[in-house]
Design a protein around this motif. Structure first.
Motif, PDB file in Angstrom:
ATOM      1  N   CYS A  23       0.836  -1.210   0.000  1.00 24.49           N
ATOM      2  CA  CYS A  23       0.000   0.000   0.000  1.00 24.49           C
ATOM      3  C   CYS A  23       0.869   1.257   0.000  1.00 24.49           C
ATOM      4  CB  CYS A  23      -0.939  -0.006   1.201  1.00 24.49           C
ATOM      5  SG  CYS A  23      -2.251  -1.230   1.029  1.00 24.49           S
ATOM      6  N   ILE A  26       1.645   1.718  -3.617  1.00 22.95           N
ATOM      7  CA  ILE A  26       0.457   2.197  -4.339  1.00 22.95           C
ATOM      8  C   ILE A  26       0.211   3.656  -3.962  1.00 22.95           C
ATOM      9  CG2 ILE A  26      -2.042   1.950  -4.610  1.00 22.95           C
ATOM     10  CD1 ILE A  26      -1.658  -1.055  -3.997  1.00 22.95           C
ATOM     11  N   LYS A  32      -0.898   9.426  -2.285  1.00 22.96           N
ATOM     12  CA  LYS A  32      -1.785   9.356  -1.114  1.00 22.96           C
ATOM     13  C   LYS A  32      -1.144   8.447  -0.066  1.00 22.96           C
ATOM     14  CE  LYS A  32      -5.642  11.042  -3.253  1.00 22.96           C
ATOM     15  NZ  LYS A  32      -5.141  12.403  -3.385  1.00 22.96           N
ATOM     16  N   ARG A  33      -1.610   8.627   1.166  1.00 28.33           N
ATOM     17  CA  ARG A  33      -1.137   7.780   2.256  1.00 28.33           C
ATOM     18  C   ARG A  33      -2.308   6.943   2.759  1.00 28.33           C
ATOM     19  NH1 ARG A  33      -0.707   8.895   7.508  1.00 28.33           N
ATOM     20  NH2 ARG A  33      -1.472  11.002   7.234  1.00 28.33           N
ATOM     21  N   PHE A  34      -2.042   5.676   3.105  1.00 26.85           N
ATOM     22  CA  PHE A  34      -3.105   4.811   3.611  1.00 26.85           C
ATOM     23  C   PHE A  34      -3.136   4.878   5.127  1.00 26.85           C
ATOM     24  CE2 PHE A  34      -4.927   2.266   0.146  1.00 26.85           C
ATOM     25  CZ  PHE A  34      -4.091   2.599  -0.899  1.00 26.85           C
ATOM     26  N   ASN A  35      -4.330   5.035   5.662  1.00 22.84           N
ATOM     27  CA  ASN A  35      -4.539   5.084   7.100  1.00 22.84           C
ATOM     28  C   ASN A  35      -4.290   3.699   7.695  1.00 22.84           C
ATOM     29  OD1 ASN A  35      -5.305   5.952   9.547  1.00 22.84           O
ATOM     30  ND2 ASN A  35      -7.349   6.666   8.928  1.00 22.84           N
ATOM     31  N   GLU A  37      -6.024   2.030   9.772  1.00 29.43           N
ATOM     32  CA  GLU A  37      -7.242   1.220   9.794  1.00 29.43           C
ATOM     33  C   GLU A  37      -7.489   0.559   8.439  1.00 29.43           C
ATOM     34  OE1 GLU A  37     -10.156   3.395  13.027  1.00 29.43           O
ATOM     35  OE2 GLU A  37      -9.900   4.295  11.049  1.00 29.43           O
ATOM     36  N   VAL A  38      -7.204   1.285   7.369  1.00 30.94           N
ATOM     37  CA  VAL A  38      -7.391   0.746   6.016  1.00 30.94           C
ATOM     38  C   VAL A  38      -6.412  -0.397   5.795  1.00 30.94           C
ATOM     39  CG1 VAL A  38      -7.375   1.270   3.558  1.00 30.94           C
ATOM     40  CG2 VAL A  38      -8.132   2.987   5.177  1.00 30.94           C
ATOM     41  N   ALA A  40      -5.170  -2.311   8.048  1.00 24.02           N
ATOM     42  CA  ALA A  40      -5.663  -3.429   8.845  1.00 24.02           C
ATOM     43  C   ALA A  40      -6.816  -4.122   8.123  1.00 24.02           C
ATOM     44  CB  ALA A  40      -6.120  -2.932  10.221  1.00 24.02           C
ATOM     45  N   ILE A  42      -7.476  -4.170   4.847  1.00 24.70           N
ATOM     46  CA  ILE A  42      -7.001  -4.894   3.658  1.00 24.70           C
ATOM     47  C   ILE A  42      -6.247  -6.151   4.087  1.00 24.70           C
ATOM     48  CG2 ILE A  42      -5.536  -4.761   1.604  1.00 24.70           C
ATOM     49  CD1 ILE A  42      -6.198  -1.773   1.454  1.00 24.70           C
TER      50      ILE A  42
ATOM     51  N   ALA B  96      -7.232  -1.888  -2.592  1.00 26.15           N
ATOM     52  CA  ALA B  96      -6.281  -0.818  -2.309  1.00 26.15           C
ATOM     53  C   ALA B  96      -6.418   0.329  -3.312  1.00 26.15           C
ATOM     54  CB  ALA B  96      -4.849  -1.358  -2.316  1.00 26.15           C
ATOM     55  N   GLN B 100      -8.023   4.195  -2.869  1.00 20.20           N
ATOM     56  CA  GLN B 100      -7.198   5.362  -3.196  1.00 20.20           C
ATOM     57  C   GLN B 100      -7.961   6.294  -4.150  1.00 20.20           C
ATOM     58  OE1 GLN B 100      -3.731   4.922  -5.814  1.00 20.20           O
ATOM     59  NE2 GLN B 100      -2.495   5.775  -4.183  1.00 20.20           N
ATOM     60  N   ALA B 103     -10.573   8.196  -2.293  1.00 22.84           N
ATOM     61  CA  ALA B 103      -9.947   9.295  -1.540  1.00 22.84           C
ATOM     62  C   ALA B 103      -9.603  10.447  -2.483  1.00 22.84           C
ATOM     63  CB  ALA B 103      -8.692   8.798  -0.831  1.00 22.84           C
ATOM     64  N   VAL B 110      -5.168  11.467   2.608  1.00 20.80           N
ATOM     65  CA  VAL B 110      -5.023  10.205   3.333  1.00 20.80           C
ATOM     66  C   VAL B 110      -6.199   9.290   3.002  1.00 20.80           C
ATOM     67  CG1 VAL B 110      -4.804   9.119   5.606  1.00 20.80           C
ATOM     68  CG2 VAL B 110      -3.819  11.378   5.208  1.00 20.80           C
ATOM     69  N   VAL B 111      -5.899   8.037   2.653  1.00 15.81           N
ATOM     70  CA  VAL B 111      -6.951   7.050   2.390  1.00 15.81           C
ATOM     71  C   VAL B 111      -7.431   6.546   3.740  1.00 15.81           C
ATOM     72  CG1 VAL B 111      -7.540   4.895   1.223  1.00 15.81           C
ATOM     73  CG2 VAL B 111      -5.799   6.390   0.244  1.00 15.81           C
ATOM     74  N   ASP B 112      -8.675   6.852   4.050  1.00 13.40           N
ATOM     75  CA  ASP B 112      -9.220   6.553   5.363  1.00 13.40           C
ATOM     76  C   ASP B 112     -10.139   5.343   5.303  1.00 13.40           C
ATOM     77  OD1 ASP B 112     -10.338   8.962   7.876  1.00 13.40           O
ATOM     78  OD2 ASP B 112      -9.568   6.908   8.018  1.00 13.40           O
ATOM     79  N   ILE B 113     -10.517   4.847   6.485  1.00 13.58           N
ATOM     80  CA  ILE B 113     -11.387   3.666   6.529  1.00 13.58           C
ATOM     81  C   ILE B 113     -12.739   3.940   5.876  1.00 13.58           C
ATOM     82  CG2 ILE B 113     -12.349   4.111   8.829  1.00 13.58           C
ATOM     83  CD1 ILE B 113     -11.283   0.682   7.438  1.00 13.58           C
ATOM     84  N   PHE B 116     -12.536   3.075   2.267  1.00 15.42           N
ATOM     85  CA  PHE B 116     -12.580   1.625   2.086  1.00 15.42           C
ATOM     86  C   PHE B 116     -14.016   1.115   2.277  1.00 15.42           C
ATOM     87  CE2 PHE B 116     -10.923  -2.531   1.703  1.00 15.42           C
ATOM     88  CZ  PHE B 116     -11.434  -3.333   2.705  1.00 15.42           C
ATOM     89  N   PHE B 135     -17.135  -5.668   8.390  1.00 16.29           N
ATOM     90  CA  PHE B 135     -16.058  -4.726   8.160  1.00 16.29           C
ATOM     91  C   PHE B 135     -16.369  -3.333   8.675  1.00 16.29           C
ATOM     92  CE2 PHE B 135     -12.803  -6.994   6.080  1.00 16.29           C
ATOM     93  CZ  PHE B 135     -13.436  -8.071   5.500  1.00 16.29           C
ATOM     94  N   ARG B 138     -15.338  -1.556  14.026  1.00 16.53           N
ATOM     95  CA  ARG B 138     -13.986  -1.061  14.268  1.00 16.53           C
ATOM     96  C   ARG B 138     -13.199  -2.049  15.115  1.00 16.53           C
ATOM     97  NH1 ARG B 138     -12.840   4.653  12.490  1.00 16.53           N
ATOM     98  NH2 ARG B 138     -14.633   4.864  11.153  1.00 16.53           N
ATOM     99  N   PHE B 141     -10.400  -4.204  13.716  1.00 16.02           N
ATOM    100  CA  PHE B 141      -9.098  -3.681  13.318  1.00 16.02           C
ATOM    101  C   PHE B 141      -8.214  -3.326  14.506  1.00 16.02           C
ATOM    102  CE2 PHE B 141     -11.166  -3.923   9.545  1.00 16.02           C
ATOM    103  CZ  PHE B 141     -12.177  -3.005   9.360  1.00 16.02           C
TER     104      PHE B 141
END
Lengths: 123, 146
Positions: A23, A26, A32-35, A37-38, A40, A42, B96, B100, B103, B110-113, B116, B135, B138, B141
Motif C-alpha cells: 500500500c 500504491i 496518497k497515504r493509507f490510514n 485502519e485501512v 488493517a 485490507i 487498495a 485510493q 480518496a 489520506v486514504v481513510d477507513i 474503504f 467490516f 472497528r 481492526f
C-alpha cells in the motif's frame, strides 16, 4: 491451543507488514497515504482470502497441492488465469535449468573423482 | 525518501506457513511452486493491476480509459458464475486502488477507513462469505492499531 493462536497472530502480523509495504508503493504512485485502519482492513481481507483459496484447494483430494490446482483456482478470471499460467511456466523452466545445472555439476564431480582415483592407482 | 529497488512480495515462507495452518487438520502439503503462485495471487489481490501488461482486465476485455484508471472496473469484474467464493475473489483485488481513487475523488490526502467502507459494497455481495457489516465493526481492526 495458545500456540496455534500465537502462530495465527504472527502470520497475520507478517501479512500486515507486506500489505503495508504494498500500500505504501500504491500510495506513492497516487500521492496518497493509507490510514492504519485501512491497512488493517485490507490485511484482514487478505487473510480471509487465504481461507477462501484454501477452501478451493481442498477439493484436490490429494496429499500435495501443486501448481495445477492453483491454476484451477485462478480459472474464474481469464486474465488472472493467463498470468498465473505464464508464471507457472516460468517457474517450470527455471526448475528445469536448475536440474540440468545440477546434473552437469554432478557429472563433473564424478569424472574428477575418477581421475584422482586412477592417478592414485598408477602411483 | 529512499527508493525501493526490490519488488514487494509476500514471502514464500509466510504464505507456506499460512496455507499449512489452514491445511493442518487434513495433513495436506503444498508444493514449492504452488506456494510461489499463491503468493503471486495474494499480491494481485492487494495491489490489483500488478503484473498485468497493458490494460488487461480480469475478464480479458481491454480497457479503453486513461492510464491510472485502475485495471478492474466494478462492472467488468463480474464472475462467470455468481458463486459466493467467486465474487469476493474477483472483486477484492481492487481494494487498495479503489480506496485510493475514492480518496482522490474526495480530494483527501489520506486514504481513510471511510473510503474503504464506501467501496466495500461494490466488492462484497450479499452472497459473499464475508458480510459487509463485519467490516464496519472497528473492533475488528484494533489488533493492528497500537
Amino acid at each position: 491451543m495458545d500456540e496455534d493462536f500465537s502462530l495465527h497472530q504472527r502470520l497475520k502480523a507478517a501479512l500486515h507488514f507486506t500489505v503495508g509495504r504494498l500500500c505504501e508503493d500504491i500510495g506513492g504512485d497516487g500521492g496518497k497515504r493509507f490510514n492504519k485502519e485501512v491497512l488493517a482492513a485490507i490485511a484482514e481481507t487478505t487473510y480471509r482470502q487465504c481461507g477462501l483459496f484454501h477452501s478451493h484447494l481442498r477439493h484436490a483430494k490429494r496429499t500435495t497441492v501443486n501448481s495445477e490446482d492453483v491454476k484451477l483456482v485462478a480459472r474464474r478470471s481469464t486474465a488472472l488465469y493467463n498470468h498465473i499460467t505464464r508464471r507457472s511456466e516460468e517457474l517450470a523452466s527455471t526448475n528445469q535449468e536448475q536440474k540440468e545445472r545440477r546434473k552437469k555439476n554432478t557429472g563433473k564431480r564424478k569424472s574428477e573423482d575418477e581421475e584422482t582415483s586412477v592417478k592414485r592407482n598408477k602411483m | 525518501m529512499e527508493e525501493r529497488t526490490t519488488e514487494v512480495v509476500f514471502k514464500k515462507e509466510t504464505v507456506g506457513k499460512l496455507l499449512s495452518l489452514f491445511f493442518k487438520d487434513e495433513k495436506t502439503k503444498v508444493s514449492g511452486d504452488a506456494v510461489i503462485l499463491m503468493a503471486e495471487m495474494l499480491k494481485i489481490f492487494v495491489e490489483g493491476e500488478c503484473g498485468f501488461s497493458g490494460h488487461d482486465r480480469w475478464d480479458g476485455r481491454p480497457t479503453g480509459s486513461s492510464p491510472g484508471c485502475g485495471v478492474w472496473d466494478g462492472a467488468a469484474c463480474l464472475p462467470r458464475s455468481r458463486g459466493a467464493n467467486n465474487f469476493i475473489m474477483c472483486r477484492c483485488p481492487e481494494a487498495a486502488r479503489r480506496s485510493q481513487k475514492q480518496a482522490a475523488a474526495e480530494d483527501c490526502d489520506v486514504v481513510d477507513i471511510e473510503h474503504f467502507e464506501k467501496i466495500l459494497p461494490q466488492l462484497v455481495s450479499t452472497h459473499s462469505t464475508i458480510p459487509v457489516t463485519e467490516f464496519h465493526s472497528r473492533s475488528l481492526f484494533t489488533f493492528f492499531i497500537p
